[in-house]
Design a protein around this motif. Structure first.
Motif, PDB file in Angstrom:
ATOM      1  N   MET A 102      55.572   2.385 -97.043  1.00 35.98           N
ATOM      2  CA  MET A 102      54.617   3.372 -96.503  1.00 35.98           C
ATOM      3  C   MET A 102      54.083   4.222 -97.648  1.00 35.98           C
ATOM      4  SD  MET A 102      57.556   5.314 -94.377  1.00 35.98           S
ATOM      5  CE  MET A 102      59.214   5.338 -95.034  1.00 35.98           C
ATOM      6  N   CYS A 103      52.764   4.180 -97.805  1.00 39.47           N
ATOM      7  CA  CYS A 103      52.152   4.891 -98.932  1.00 39.47           C
ATOM      8  C   CYS A 103      52.155   6.391 -98.683  1.00 39.47           C
ATOM      9  CB  CYS A 103      50.736   4.394 -99.167  1.00 39.47           C
ATOM     10  SG  CYS A 103      49.531   4.998 -97.964  1.00 39.47           S
ATOM     11  N   GLY A 104      52.178   6.788 -97.401  1.00 34.65           N
ATOM     12  CA  GLY A 104      52.201   8.205 -97.056  1.00 34.65           C
ATOM     13  C   GLY A 104      50.832   8.865 -97.084  1.00 34.65           C
ATOM     14  N   LYS A 105      49.803   8.089 -97.460  1.00 34.42           N
ATOM     15  CA  LYS A 105      48.487   8.716 -97.641  1.00 34.42           C
ATOM     16  C   LYS A 105      47.386   8.106 -96.778  1.00 34.42           C
ATOM     17  CE  LYS A 105      49.318   9.833-102.514  1.00 34.42           C
ATOM     18  NZ  LYS A 105      50.324   8.875-102.981  1.00 34.42           N
ATOM     19  N   CYS A 106      47.531   6.851 -96.374  1.00 35.24           N
ATOM     20  CA  CYS A 106      46.440   6.188 -95.649  1.00 35.24           C
ATOM     21  C   CYS A 106      46.318   6.778 -94.236  1.00 35.24           C
ATOM     22  CB  CYS A 106      46.666   4.676 -95.594  1.00 35.24           C
ATOM     23  SG  CYS A 106      47.977   4.162 -94.457  1.00 35.24           S
ATOM     24  N   ARG A 107      45.309   6.360 -93.489  1.00 41.86           N
ATOM     25  CA  ARG A 107      45.077   6.972 -92.170  1.00 41.86           C
ATOM     26  C   ARG A 107      46.248   6.717 -91.222  1.00 41.86           C
ATOM     27  NH1 ARG A 107      40.342   4.179 -88.807  1.00 41.86           N
ATOM     28  NH2 ARG A 107      41.393   5.389 -87.195  1.00 41.86           N
ATOM     29  N   TYR A 108      46.897   5.541 -91.352  1.00 42.26           N
ATOM     30  CA  TYR A 108      48.000   5.228 -90.437  1.00 42.26           C
ATOM     31  C   TYR A 108      49.262   6.010 -90.791  1.00 42.26           C
ATOM     32  CZ  TYR A 108      44.854   1.632 -88.849  1.00 42.26           C
ATOM     33  OH  TYR A 108      43.758   0.985 -88.348  1.00 42.26           O
ATOM     34  N   CYS A 109      49.560   6.072 -92.092  1.00 44.51           N
ATOM     35  CA  CYS A 109      50.702   6.890 -92.509  1.00 44.51           C
ATOM     36  C   CYS A 109      50.470   8.342 -92.093  1.00 44.51           C
ATOM     37  CB  CYS A 109      50.913   6.806 -94.018  1.00 44.51           C
ATOM     38  SG  CYS A 109      51.689   5.265 -94.549  1.00 44.51           S
ATOM     39  N   SER A 110      49.238   8.819 -92.302  1.00 45.99           N
ATOM     40  CA  SER A 110      48.914  10.199 -91.954  1.00 45.99           C
ATOM     41  C   SER A 110      49.064  10.441 -90.453  1.00 45.99           C
ATOM     42  CB  SER A 110      47.482  10.538 -92.372  1.00 45.99           C
ATOM     43  OG  SER A 110      47.327  10.314 -93.751  1.00 45.99           O
ATOM     44  N   LEU A 152      51.894   0.466 -89.797  1.00 44.96           N
ATOM     45  CA  LEU A 152      50.533  -0.063 -89.961  1.00 44.96           C
ATOM     46  C   LEU A 152      49.938   0.320 -91.313  1.00 44.96           C
ATOM     47  CD1 LEU A 152      49.099   0.724 -86.391  1.00 44.96           C
ATOM     48  CD2 LEU A 152      50.188  -1.370 -87.190  1.00 44.96           C
ATOM     49  N   CYS A 153      50.755   0.838 -92.213  1.00 45.65           N
ATOM     50  CA  CYS A 153      50.271   1.302 -93.531  1.00 45.65           C
ATOM     51  C   CYS A 153      49.345   0.273 -94.171  1.00 45.65           C
ATOM     52  CB  CYS A 153      51.452   1.586 -94.463  1.00 45.65           C
ATOM     53  SG  CYS A 153      50.924   1.990 -96.148  1.00 45.65           S
ATOM     54  N   MET A 154      48.211   0.754 -94.652  1.00 44.82           N
ATOM     55  CA  MET A 154      47.213  -0.143 -95.231  1.00 44.82           C
ATOM     56  C   MET A 154      47.621  -0.660 -96.604  1.00 44.82           C
ATOM     57  SD  MET A 154      43.789   1.453 -93.634  1.00 44.82           S
ATOM     58  CE  MET A 154      42.835   0.230 -94.363  1.00 44.82           C
TER      59      MET A 154
HETATM   60 ZN   LIG Z   1      50.025   4.136 -95.745  1.00 40.91          ZN
END
Ligand SMILES: [Zn+2]
Ligand SMILES: [Zn+2]
Length: 368
Positions: free
Chosen positions: A92-100, A106-108
């Motif tokens: 999980m990147c923590g920054k994309c729309r799904y993580c947010s 669903l992390c991009m």
């Molecule tokens: Zn993400």
């Protein structure tokens, strides 16, 4: 510091797994090295060895591991040596729309940490120095593994690591599908297709959620017996290749409110959708082959307000759901002890995979 590490590897598709001694490099920035204590043998590992899940060999298997952090990379502040952790196979990147939005499954950026840590270069080499891929950012079916901090979750150190490992996949996938994806209400009726590691957890999730009737469906009587221990109130012994819809409707008085397909079959996804009652929800949890298809009548979706929904890794947020599952275990409400039907040494990994394929275990776990 590099570690010499025994690891379970898929060298060639459709061939038995092999155990090799590899080198696991220490952590780079944002990574930790973990001494693995236990790793579950999951159907997805088997699926990687036969090409159903496309992770190319040579591949260090394992994505359901737990262990102790022994080394932290530069910039790591959230972990320290000695922490107990469970691996998480979603990056999980923590920054994309799904993580947010709180939906890290669903992390991009997931593709970044599929075959290596997110940084993009391998930490695993074979004895000839050739790089090895790792299963979904993990590769934890090995004595040591170096993972991105976003692929590990800290847990209560009093929890036995062989049981804790199971929340890294099977438990969270099954229980999470019930709690997070479907949000099963108390008093509802539930049918679960397939009583393997994930299906048994959908069953116990439904029991914890207060489902009144829980129908377990499998082609093996031994698995149905196990399903009863996890909270199934009814069982249906299905015949391979035969549509069990009619039987399910009969046993649940017109169809269950919820059906969970935990096998990974287009035909069973169809059956799950057909079986649910008006207003019901069919949740697809099992990973089918990419070429497998299912057919349903859109009209029924309108007039019967049926829902067909997918659930990936129990729609979980690992840092919330792993500790949540383990708290339920510590409170005596979630069964993990009973889930482990066999423990293996790493050298016995080929046997563990053979047993998994023959449907022998609820969960086999490799203990280091
Ligand atoms: Zn993400
Ligand atoms: Zn798994």
């Amino acid at each position: 510091m590099p570690h010499s590490s025994k690891a379970v590897i898929c060298r060639e598709l459709n061939k038995p797994v092999v155990v090799e001694t590899i080198t696991v490099d220490g952590p780079k920035r944002g990574e930790v090295t973990v001494r693995i204590a236990a790793c579950g043998v999951c159907h997805s590992d088997l699926s990687a060895t036969n090409g159903t899940i496309a992770l190319p060999p040579p591949l260090v298997l394992g994505h359901e591991g737990a262990g102790e952090v022994i080394e932290i990379g530069e910039g790591v502040t959230s972990f320290a040596a000695g922490d107990h952790v469970v691996s998480s196979f979603i990056y999980m990147c923590g920054k994309c729309r799904y993580c947010s939005a709180g939906r890290p499954v669903l992390c991009m950026e997931q593709g970044k940490a599929l075959l290596t840590p997110a940084e993009g270069t391998p930490r695993t080499r074979d004895r000839d120095g050739k790089p090895l891929n790792i299963f979904s950012g993990c590769g934890v079916m090995a004595e040591y593994a170096t993972l991105s901090v976003d692929n590990v979750v800290k847990i209560d150190p009093t929890i036995p690591l062989d049981r804790a490992a199971l929340v890294g996949c099977a438990v969270t996938t099954g229980v999470g599908a019930v709690f997070n994806t479907a949000k099963v209400e108390s008093g509802s009726s539930v049918a679960v297709f397939g009583c393997g590691g994930v299906g048994l957890n959908a069953i116990q999730g439904a029991a914890i959620a207060g489902a009144e009737r829980i129908l377990a469906i499998d082609t093996l009587q031994s698995k149905l017996e196990l399903a009863k221990k996890f909270g199934a109130t009814d069982t249906l012994l299905a015949t391979p290749g035969q549509d069990p819809t009619k039987e399910i409707k009969k046993l649940t008085g017109g169809g269950p409110d919820y059906a969970f397909e935990c096998v990974g079959s287009g035909a069973l996804a169809e059956a799950a959708y057909k079986a649910i009652r008006r207003g019901g929800k069919a949740v697809i949890v099992g990973v089918a082959r990419a070429t497998d298809a299912a057919c349903f009548k859109p009209m029924t979706m309108v007039f019967e307000e049926k829902t067909l929904q997918g659930s990936y890794f129990g729609s979980c947020v690992p840092r919330i759901d792993f500790p949540r599952m383990l708290q339920l275990y510590m409170a005596g409400r979630l069964k993990l002890d009973e889930l482990i039907t066999k423990r293996y040494k790493i050298d016995e990994a080929p046997q563990a995979f053979a047993d998994l394929e023959s449907g022998k275990n609820a969960r086999g776990v490799i203990v280091f």
